[in-house]
Scaffold this active site. Sequence first.
Site, mmCIF file in Angstrom:
data_model
loop_
_atom_site.group_PDB
_atom_site.id
_atom_site.type_symbol
_atom_site.label_atom_id
_atom_site.label_comp_id
_atom_site.label_asym_id
_atom_site.label_seq_id
_atom_site.Cartn_x
_atom_site.Cartn_y
_atom_site.Cartn_z
ATOM 1 N N ALA A 125 8.816 -13.430 -28.620
ATOM 2 C CA ALA A 125 10.103 -14.096 -28.860
ATOM 3 C C ALA A 125 9.826 -15.520 -29.307
ATOM 4 O O ALA A 125 8.856 -16.156 -28.863
ATOM 5 C CB ALA A 125 10.967 -14.091 -27.602
ATOM 6 N N ALA A 127 12.038 -19.215 -30.310
ATOM 7 C CA ALA A 127 13.303 -19.947 -30.410
ATOM 8 C C ALA A 127 13.019 -21.370 -30.876
ATOM 9 O O ALA A 127 11.885 -21.723 -31.205
ATOM 10 C CB ALA A 127 14.022 -19.946 -29.062
ATOM 11 N N SER A 128 14.060 -22.191 -30.890
ATOM 12 C CA SER A 128 13.923 -23.533 -31.456
ATOM 13 C C SER A 128 13.052 -24.447 -30.613
ATOM 14 O O SER A 128 12.420 -25.357 -31.126
ATOM 15 C CB SER A 128 15.310 -24.153 -31.628
ATOM 16 O OG SER A 128 15.996 -24.145 -30.403
ATOM 17 N N ALA A 130 10.852 -23.227 -27.773
ATOM 18 C CA ALA A 130 9.640 -22.609 -27.228
ATOM 19 C C ALA A 130 9.498 -21.193 -27.750
ATOM 20 O O ALA A 130 10.401 -20.647 -28.382
ATOM 21 C CB ALA A 130 9.696 -22.612 -25.703
ATOM 22 N N LYS A 146 5.739 -18.788 -21.414
ATOM 23 C CA LYS A 146 6.612 -19.549 -22.311
ATOM 24 C C LYS A 146 5.945 -20.872 -22.639
ATOM 25 O O LYS A 146 5.577 -21.636 -21.734
ATOM 26 C CB LYS A 146 7.972 -19.777 -21.647
ATOM 27 C CG LYS A 146 9.021 -20.362 -22.581
ATOM 28 C CD LYS A 146 10.393 -20.324 -21.933
ATOM 29 C CE LYS A 146 11.486 -20.768 -22.918
ATOM 30 N NZ LYS A 146 12.834 -20.654 -22.330
ATOM 31 N N ASP A 281 23.972 -19.404 -20.200
ATOM 32 C CA ASP A 281 23.600 -18.984 -21.552
ATOM 33 C C ASP A 281 23.460 -17.462 -21.581
ATOM 34 O O ASP A 281 22.449 -16.915 -22.008
ATOM 35 C CB ASP A 281 22.283 -19.656 -21.954
ATOM 36 C CG ASP A 281 22.067 -19.639 -23.465
ATOM 37 O OD1 ASP A 281 23.045 -19.411 -24.204
ATOM 38 O OD2 ASP A 281 20.926 -19.856 -23.905
#
Length: 512
Positions: A125, A127-128, A130, A146, A281
Amino acid sequence: MRLLRLARISLVGFRHGLDQMILDHAATTRIGAWLQRLLPRRRFAESPEVRLRLALESLGPIFVKFGQMLSTRRDLLAPELADELAKLQDRVPPFPTELALARLQAEYGRPVNEVFSRFDLAPVASASVAQVHFGALPDGTEVAIKILRPGIDKIIAKDMGLLDVAATIIEKLWADGRRLKPREVVAEFAKHLQDELDLMREAANCSQLRRNFKDSPLLAVPEVYWDFCGPAVMVMQRMHGLPISQIDVLREKGVDLSALSRAGVEIFFTQVFRDGFFHADMHPGNILVDTELPRRGQYIALDFGIMGTLTDRDKAYLAQNFLAFFKRDYKRVAQAHLDAGWVPADTRVDEFESAIRAVCEPIFDRPLKEISFGKTLLRLFQTARRFHMEVQPQLVMLQKTLLNIEGLGRQLDPELDLWDTAKPFLERWMNDQMGWRALLRHVKEEAPNWAATLPQIPRLLHQTLNDSRRDQVALQLSVIEMQIRSQRRISTLLTASLVVLIVLVAYLVLHQ
């Protein structure tokens, strides 16, 4: 570098016609009217809302994230703009594995293969802020690792500075700039981003949520392995499940979607009213579902960078309002807002009650598929603005989470009645908080403090009396001192006057 970034932002904004969007709303100001006459008008095939979304996507992950956050502020935006910004997807390519390995080695002070028995080079995965890799601890425990993006803090600092400048310009040029408070919105976004940059904070959030739902059949939260965590790295238990968005696969695996939708509502209200600490979230990308027995149908939470908190006063206010809504007691809702000071004291309760009734009455006795809570919230915000109600910052994330719950409910069970599902839970919570059980619980919680304090009461009372007497003596001494100073001043004045009189008499005698 900042000038180059500003130039690129300006170019992207001009390409998508953002300058005209601002000037269209700035015509009432002197500088706005002057710029409108100076700059040429252009035609665009897309609507202004679509052009803004495309511009944010072109500018990169930080601006996309800002647009996502802004889409939750339906108290500030027109519904068309909020709906369009909600379409923003955080599609970010992963950073090179070499940088991830270097980041881990810098964090641990030794090579990755000496820390983990296995580290998967391909991220699962991205994301912006991590990205995540799978691996295994030395004892074989499977983990998710992560890793913070290298240099992301500097990128965020630059972009946030430019966002603040843009917000200042909008506030000066836009007629509604002061009401929309763009600089406060940017500051709120910056705070959330700073929280996400510290993975130790996210690990603490994860640990707290896991403790709150320990042994719960409803929600599973990964365990944090603290010995391997740091500000730029978070290592947690690897969770196995299917994304909640794969509804057809979940149905094939034997998951009861109706029960799953009701469990989601119960999880939400448990986090909010029992704990005052909730996952803020909860979009489908952050939720898995266990498909294997014995925990088939159990939710699995991921990504704990954004969490919401509520005080006991917030929880009591929300519960009372929810119950009043469920019972259609709009007068009680209006009075609760007035008592909390959220609307001006001179607001007429009957008028506010009538406005709330007009918003809420149409949504009852209807299945979820026929209700849009987004539109209902929007109408409530419009009503609030008409009565000069201040939207409470601590409830903004709660509103966003409620919208996420609505989306999940629509996907899993369009026939779900959110009100009927939530009402028994809230009634039980209110009885626990207001009834005799609450009294017994408070006595039990405070009993250890009383046991420690009771033996000290005589000494504390004696000390208080002594302190009181000491204060009285000090007060008397200060009064006496003031009197002495006053007498001294009078004596000095009389002495000086006497001396002047003697000198004057002597002068007259000698003159004679």
